[in-house]
Design a protein around this motif. Structure first.
Motif, PDB file in Angstrom:
ATOM      1  N   TRP A  76       0.815  -1.187   0.048  1.00  0.00           N
ATOM      2  CA  TRP A  76      -0.154   0.005   0.073  1.00  0.00           C
ATOM      3  C   TRP A  76       0.804   1.325  -0.013  1.00  0.00           C
ATOM      4  O   TRP A  76       1.691   1.458   0.890  1.00  0.00           O
ATOM      5  CB  TRP A  76      -0.775  -0.087   1.193  1.00  0.00           C
ATOM      6  N   ILE A  77       0.720   2.136  -1.047  1.00  0.00           N
ATOM      7  CA  ILE A  77       1.687   3.066  -1.090  1.00  0.00           C
ATOM      8  C   ILE A  77       0.793   4.662  -1.691  1.00  0.00           C
ATOM      9  O   ILE A  77      -0.184   4.584  -2.023  1.00  0.00           O
ATOM     10  CB  ILE A  77       2.557   2.940  -2.482  1.00  0.00           C
ATOM     11  N   GLU A  78       1.501   5.753  -0.906  1.00  0.00           N
ATOM     12  CA  GLU A  78       0.668   6.693  -1.038  1.00  0.00           C
ATOM     13  C   GLU A  78       1.803   7.784  -2.011  1.00  0.00           C
ATOM     14  O   GLU A  78       2.893   7.728  -1.581  1.00  0.00           O
ATOM     15  CB  GLU A  78       0.484   7.560   0.265  1.00  0.00           C
ATOM     16  N   THR A  79       1.357   8.285  -3.036  1.00  0.00           N
ATOM     17  CA  THR A  79       2.235   9.045  -3.653  1.00  0.00           C
ATOM     18  C   THR A  79       1.569  10.623  -3.445  1.00  0.00           C
ATOM     19  O   THR A  79       0.540  10.899  -2.806  1.00  0.00           O
ATOM     20  CB  THR A  79       2.264   8.822  -5.101  1.00  0.00           C
ATOM     21  N   GLU A  80       2.327  11.623  -4.184  1.00  0.00           N
ATOM     22  CA  GLU A  80       1.786  12.940  -4.121  1.00  0.00           C
ATOM     23  C   GLU A  80       0.406  13.118  -4.827  1.00  0.00           C
ATOM     24  O   GLU A  80      -0.405  14.035  -4.703  1.00  0.00           O
ATOM     25  CB  GLU A  80       2.585  13.813  -4.752  1.00  0.00           C
ATOM     26  N   GLU A  81      -0.013  12.126  -5.795  1.00  0.00           N
ATOM     27  CA  GLU A  81      -1.336  12.297  -6.364  1.00  0.00           C
ATOM     28  C   GLU A  81      -2.117  11.174  -6.454  1.00  0.00           C
ATOM     29  O   GLU A  81      -3.330  11.561  -6.596  1.00  0.00           O
ATOM     30  CB  GLU A  81      -0.690  12.229  -8.026  1.00  0.00           C
ATOM     31  N   ASN A  82      -1.687  10.007  -5.704  1.00  0.00           N
ATOM     32  CA  ASN A  82      -2.839   9.191  -5.626  1.00  0.00           C
ATOM     33  C   ASN A  82      -2.112   7.905  -4.693  1.00  0.00           C
ATOM     34  O   ASN A  82      -1.175   8.238  -4.017  1.00  0.00           O
ATOM     35  CB  ASN A  82      -3.244   8.418  -6.845  1.00  0.00           C
ATOM     36  N   PHE A  83      -3.078   7.026  -4.349  1.00  0.00           N
ATOM     37  CA  PHE A  83      -2.654   5.787  -3.781  1.00  0.00           C
ATOM     38  C   PHE A  83      -2.483   4.706  -4.813  1.00  0.00           C
ATOM     39  O   PHE A  83      -3.346   4.431  -5.637  1.00  0.00           O
ATOM     40  CB  PHE A  83      -3.859   5.273  -2.783  1.00  0.00           C
ATOM     41  N   ILE A  84      -1.558   3.658  -4.273  1.00  0.00           N
ATOM     42  CA  ILE A  84      -1.306   2.431  -5.114  1.00  0.00           C
ATOM     43  C   ILE A  84      -1.448   1.298  -4.201  1.00  0.00           C
ATOM     44  O   ILE A  84      -0.763   1.077  -3.071  1.00  0.00           O
ATOM     45  CB  ILE A  84       0.014   2.563  -5.841  1.00  0.00           C
ATOM     46  N   LEU A  85      -2.363   0.440  -4.583  1.00  0.00           N
ATOM     47  CA  LEU A  85      -2.361  -0.825  -3.885  1.00  0.00           C
ATOM     48  C   LEU A  85      -2.125  -1.993  -4.722  1.00  0.00           C
ATOM     49  O   LEU A  85      -2.721  -2.076  -5.961  1.00  0.00           O
ATOM     50  CB  LEU A  85      -3.945  -1.206  -3.424  1.00  0.00           C
ATOM     51  N   GLU A  86      -1.162  -2.982  -4.367  1.00  0.00           N
ATOM     52  CA  GLU A  86      -0.682  -4.174  -5.262  1.00  0.00           C
ATOM     53  C   GLU A  86      -0.878  -5.256  -4.419  1.00  0.00           C
ATOM     54  O   GLU A  86      -0.491  -5.409  -3.161  1.00  0.00           O
ATOM     55  CB  GLU A  86       0.717  -3.940  -5.525  1.00  0.00           C
ATOM     56  N   GLU A  87      -1.519  -6.147  -4.906  1.00  0.00           N
ATOM     57  CA  GLU A  87      -1.991  -7.404  -4.114  1.00  0.00           C
ATOM     58  C   GLU A  87      -1.564  -8.714  -5.098  1.00  0.00           C
ATOM     59  O   GLU A  87      -1.827  -8.702  -6.137  1.00  0.00           O
ATOM     60  CB  GLU A  87      -3.239  -7.591  -3.635  1.00  0.00           C
ATOM     61  N   GLU A  88      -1.117  -9.676  -4.441  1.00  0.00           N
ATOM     62  CA  GLU A  88      -0.700 -10.879  -5.078  1.00  0.00           C
ATOM     63  C   GLU A  88      -0.912 -12.236  -4.326  1.00  0.00           C
ATOM     64  O   GLU A  88      -1.170 -12.141  -3.001  1.00  0.00           O
ATOM     65  CB  GLU A  88       0.785 -11.147  -5.380  1.00  0.00           C
ATOM     66  N   SER A  89      -1.226 -13.179  -4.805  1.00  0.00           N
ATOM     67  CA  SER A  89      -1.696 -14.441  -4.257  1.00  0.00           C
ATOM     68  C   SER A  89      -1.238 -15.632  -5.016  1.00  0.00           C
ATOM     69  O   SER A  89      -1.416 -15.673  -6.280  1.00  0.00           O
ATOM     70  CB  SER A  89      -3.003 -14.714  -3.530  1.00  0.00           C
ATOM     71  N   GLN A  90      -1.015 -16.533  -4.453  1.00  0.00           N
ATOM     72  CA  GLN A  90      -0.936 -18.007  -5.255  1.00  0.00           C
ATOM     73  C   GLN A  90      -1.385 -19.146  -3.933  1.00  0.00           C
ATOM     74  O   GLN A  90      -1.266 -19.287  -2.881  1.00  0.00           O
ATOM     75  CB  GLN A  90       0.657 -18.170  -5.562  1.00  0.00           C
ATOM     76  N   ILE A  91      -2.101 -20.079  -4.795  1.00  0.00           N
ATOM     77  CA  ILE A  91      -2.607 -21.220  -3.881  1.00  0.00           C
ATOM     78  C   ILE A  91      -2.319 -22.626  -4.653  1.00  0.00           C
ATOM     79  O   ILE A  91      -2.608 -22.311  -5.895  1.00  0.00           O
ATOM     80  CB  ILE A  91      -4.165 -20.803  -3.569  1.00  0.00           C
ATOM     81  N   LYS A  92      -2.558 -23.528  -4.199  1.00  0.00           N
ATOM     82  CA  LYS A  92      -2.577 -24.894  -4.809  1.00  0.00           C
ATOM     83  C   LYS A  92      -3.868 -25.583  -4.291  1.00  0.00           C
ATOM     84  O   LYS A  92      -3.937 -25.790  -3.107  1.00  0.00           O
ATOM     85  CB  LYS A  92      -1.351 -25.787  -4.426  1.00  0.00           C
ATOM     86  N   VAL A  93      -4.825 -25.983  -5.171  1.00  0.00           N
ATOM     87  CA  VAL A  93      -5.776 -26.968  -4.925  1.00  0.00           C
ATOM     88  C   VAL A  93      -5.908 -28.046  -5.448  1.00  0.00           C
ATOM     89  O   VAL A  93      -5.345 -28.296  -6.737  1.00  0.00           O
ATOM     90  CB  VAL A  93      -7.095 -26.134  -5.329  1.00  0.00           C
ATOM     91  N   THR A  94      -6.809 -28.941  -5.375  1.00  0.00           N
ATOM     92  CA  THR A  94      -6.722 -30.490  -5.966  1.00  0.00           C
ATOM     93  C   THR A  94      -8.345 -30.360  -6.624  1.00  0.00           C
ATOM     94  O   THR A  94      -9.134 -30.146  -5.862  1.00  0.00           O
ATOM     95  CB  THR A  94      -6.754 -31.422  -4.967  1.00  0.00           C
ATOM     96  N   MET A  95      -8.160 -30.796  -7.872  1.00  0.00           N
ATOM     97  CA  MET A  95      -9.538 -30.977  -8.622  1.00  0.00           C
ATOM     98  C   MET A  95      -9.580 -32.183  -9.224  1.00  0.00           C
ATOM     99  O   MET A  95      -8.572 -32.640 -10.094  1.00  0.00           O
ATOM    100  CB  MET A  95      -9.640 -29.655  -9.612  1.00  0.00           C
ATOM    101  N   MET A  96     -10.655 -33.256  -9.134  1.00  0.00           N
ATOM    102  CA  MET A  96     -10.515 -34.333  -9.820  1.00  0.00           C
ATOM    103  C   MET A  96      -9.057 -35.170  -9.548  1.00  0.00           C
ATOM    104  O   MET A  96      -8.542 -35.698 -10.594  1.00  0.00           O
ATOM    105  CB  MET A  96     -11.010 -34.274 -11.196  1.00  0.00           C
ATOM    106  N   GLY A  97      -8.435 -35.123  -8.504  1.00  0.00           N
ATOM    107  CA  GLY A  97      -7.256 -35.683  -8.184  1.00  0.00           C
ATOM    108  C   GLY A  97      -6.039 -35.048  -8.826  1.00  0.00           C
ATOM    109  O   GLY A  97      -4.991 -35.625  -8.711  1.00  0.00           O
ATOM    110  N   MET A  98      -6.078 -33.934  -9.456  1.00  0.00           N
ATOM    111  CA  MET A  98      -5.086 -33.245 -10.099  1.00  0.00           C
ATOM    112  C   MET A  98      -4.679 -31.839  -9.399  1.00  0.00           C
ATOM    113  O   MET A  98      -5.696 -31.210  -9.144  1.00  0.00           O
ATOM    114  CB  MET A  98      -5.450 -32.883 -11.610  1.00  0.00           C
ATOM    115  N   VAL A  99      -3.490 -31.790  -9.243  1.00  0.00           N
ATOM    116  CA  VAL A  99      -3.041 -30.492  -8.446  1.00  0.00           C
ATOM    117  C   VAL A  99      -3.161 -29.334  -9.437  1.00  0.00           C
ATOM    118  O   VAL A  99      -2.561 -29.267 -10.521  1.00  0.00           O
ATOM    119  CB  VAL A  99      -1.634 -30.505  -7.811  1.00  0.00           C
TER     120      VAL A  99
END
Length: 519
Positions: A76-99
């Motif tokens: 979360w960053i504040e500049t002179e003109e605006n706010f900037i929000l950067e978000e990332e995620s990673q996750i592993k799930v299983t579907m029909m036996g496949m990761v």
């Protein structure tokens, strides 16, 4: 935190909030009506300085059933003109036996009134990557999707006063004011925009004083789902509890940056497809069914269109009847001037009917054939025979599916719909349930893994032959679709968000079966 990347902020009307509070036996305070000096001093200020105090990067681990299945971080960053929000995620799930490994990233630029100026969303799974970008222009969001070397764009009306990003729900709730002394609960209303499905759904936000000093419980409710946050007075996330549909519990807790980088992620043994199963007895030879009657419970029947083509609903009794193969059909030229069918010939973000590759392939498949039903049959056979049937997590996109030649029922349905509409055959996508006597069944080309009968979530299509609508399932090679296909929603992939509240709640019980040989 990665489940609601963009949100339109819209405070609940005071009379609506008060009415809801009274009906639930809770005490409700409206921001506009809060006038006490004590409450004013307790509230963080809605100002650049307040949000700027949350600069820096924060990291979280995602755990389920004693396994670390993912991680997420935001900056979360504040500049002179605006706010900037950067978000990332990673996750592993299983579907029909496949990761399956799922990665998301979103970057937002907001002005000091927390109104979105632009966003950039990315979803990557395996070899598939999709990016959706948006920019605010005169009360609208100009949205572009880049996927499979193809770009589509559209405008979305934005009339709400504030547009925020996922982690900002916590901060914006606090900026509206903490529950003052003697007032334990504050409630607000937001509209959540899910860029991966271009869907806008209402979300209710409840801020409650925690039993632990200096902490607050923030609950988010939308489409039958709940996300529970425990936050500090300044808006920092201490813990988040959520349920990945249908019923995978996930807990997010803070993590130091070094531990975040070295975090080992493993897939949960919890199979999302199996968990979505609606238990039901085995149905011997389901293709021989002429009709199926079931009792529906566990959900509000008015929330879904159970009474529609092939289906009738009396009370809680639902009957599905298979259509007859049509004995007549009309040429495509007969639809000229049929404005009532125009919606079923148009494209959208996921079904780019006018794309040159779709147009070219549609002409190649149908050739000189002008009969609507024969055109639909040819396209059905092409989709069924050409696609490798496997679980696929992505934004269902007809162009990508045409290139990759693989996917599950969503990919089969969107590719069929795009090709059929390009060939002048009115087509509608149907999302619902289908019965399988095994855990995994992608029709004749699949291998069952376990004998667990039940209804599973599925997508198929319906086509108009000039006289009537007929169902087709290009994943399971069924014309018409069998009686165990229960339609819930009609529309594109964006409509699937409506199923979130259904998963895990719907119950079906067998009432009657009629077989073709019995008639």
């Amino acid at each position: 935190m990665f489940l609601y990347p963009l949100t339109f902020w819209e405070p609940m009307a005071a009379d609506e909030a008060a009415s809801k509070a009274n009906s639930e036996g809770t005490s409700q305070t409206s921001v506009s009506s809060e006038k006490s000096q004590q409450a004013s001093e307790a509230q963080p200020k809605s100002s650049p300085r307040f949000f700027g105090s949350h600069q820096g990067q924060r990291h979280f681990q995602l755990r389920s059933e004693n396994q670390t299945i993912g991680k997420a971080a935001y900056r979360w960053i504040e500049t002179e003109e605006n706010f900037i929000l950067e978000e990332e995620s990673q996750i592993k799930v299983t579907m029909m036996g496949m990761v399956q490994r799922i990665q998301t990233r979103v970057a937002l630029v907001l002005d000091f009134d927390r109104r979105i100026q632009s966003f950039d969303y990315m979803l990557r799974t395996g070899d598939s990557e999709a990016r959706i970008k948006g920019r605010r222009q005169a009360g609208k969001l100009r949205v572009e999707k880049d996927q499979a070397n193809s770009r589509q764009s559209l405008d979305i009306e934005v009339s709400e006063s504030i547009v925020i990003g996922g982690p900002m729900i916590r901060l914006a709730a606090l900026s509206q004011g903490l529950p003052p002394a003697g007032k334990e609960v504050k409630e607000m209303q937001v509209l959540m925009f899910e860029p991966s499905q271009l869907a806008v759904v209402p979300m209710k936000v409840q801020l409650r004083s925690s039993s632990q000093a200096g902490q607050f419980d923030l609950t988010l409710r939308y489409e039958g789902q709940e996300i529970h946050n425990r936050i500090s007075r300044d808006g920092n996330l201490l813990e988040e509890r959520m349920m990945i549909p249908p019923s995978l519990p996930v807990v997010a807790t803070p993590l130091e940056p070094k531990a975040y980088e070295n975090l080992n992620i493993v897939a949960s043994n919890f199979d999302l497809v199996e968990a979505s199963r609606v238990a039901f007895p085995t149905i011997p030879n389901p293709k021989e069914l002429r009709s199926l009657k079931v009792r529906v419970s566990g959900v509000n029947l008015n929330d879904f269109n159970f009474a529609r083509h092939r289906q009738s609903l009396e009370g809680d009794l639902l009957e599905i009847r298979v259509e007859e193969i049509p004995d007549r059909s009309a040429p495509v030229q007969s639809l000229v001037g049929r404005n009532d069918l125009s919606a079923y010939l148009q494209g959208d973000f996921f079904i780019p009917v006018q794309h040159p590759d779709i147009q070219r392939k549609a002409r190649e498949i149908v050739g000189a054939e002008s009969d609507l039903w024969k055109r639909a049959r040819r396209i059905h056979d092409f989709v069924y025979q050409s696609l490798d049937k496997r679980p696929y997590i992505s934004l269902p996109d007809a162009i990508e599916t045409l290139q990759s030649r693989e996917g599950d029922c969503n990919e089969h349905a969107v590719l069929f719909t795009a090709l059929a509409r390009a060939a002048g055959v009115p087509t509608r996508m149907v999302i619902g349930l289908v019965h399988s006597n095994t855990t995994m069944s992608f029709g004749d080309n699949s291998r069952p893994v376990e004998n667990r009968p039940g209804f599973y979530y599925h997508a198929w299509v319906e086509v108009f032959n000039g006289y009537e609508w007929i169902s087709m399932d290009p994943t399971w090679n069924q014309i018409p679709a069998g009686a165990t296909h229960i339609a819930l929603i009609e529309g594109s992939a964006a409509e699937q968000v409506k199923l979130v509240g259904l998963v895990g709640n719907l119950e079906l019980s067998l009432v009657e079966i009629q077989r073709k040989s019995n008639l």
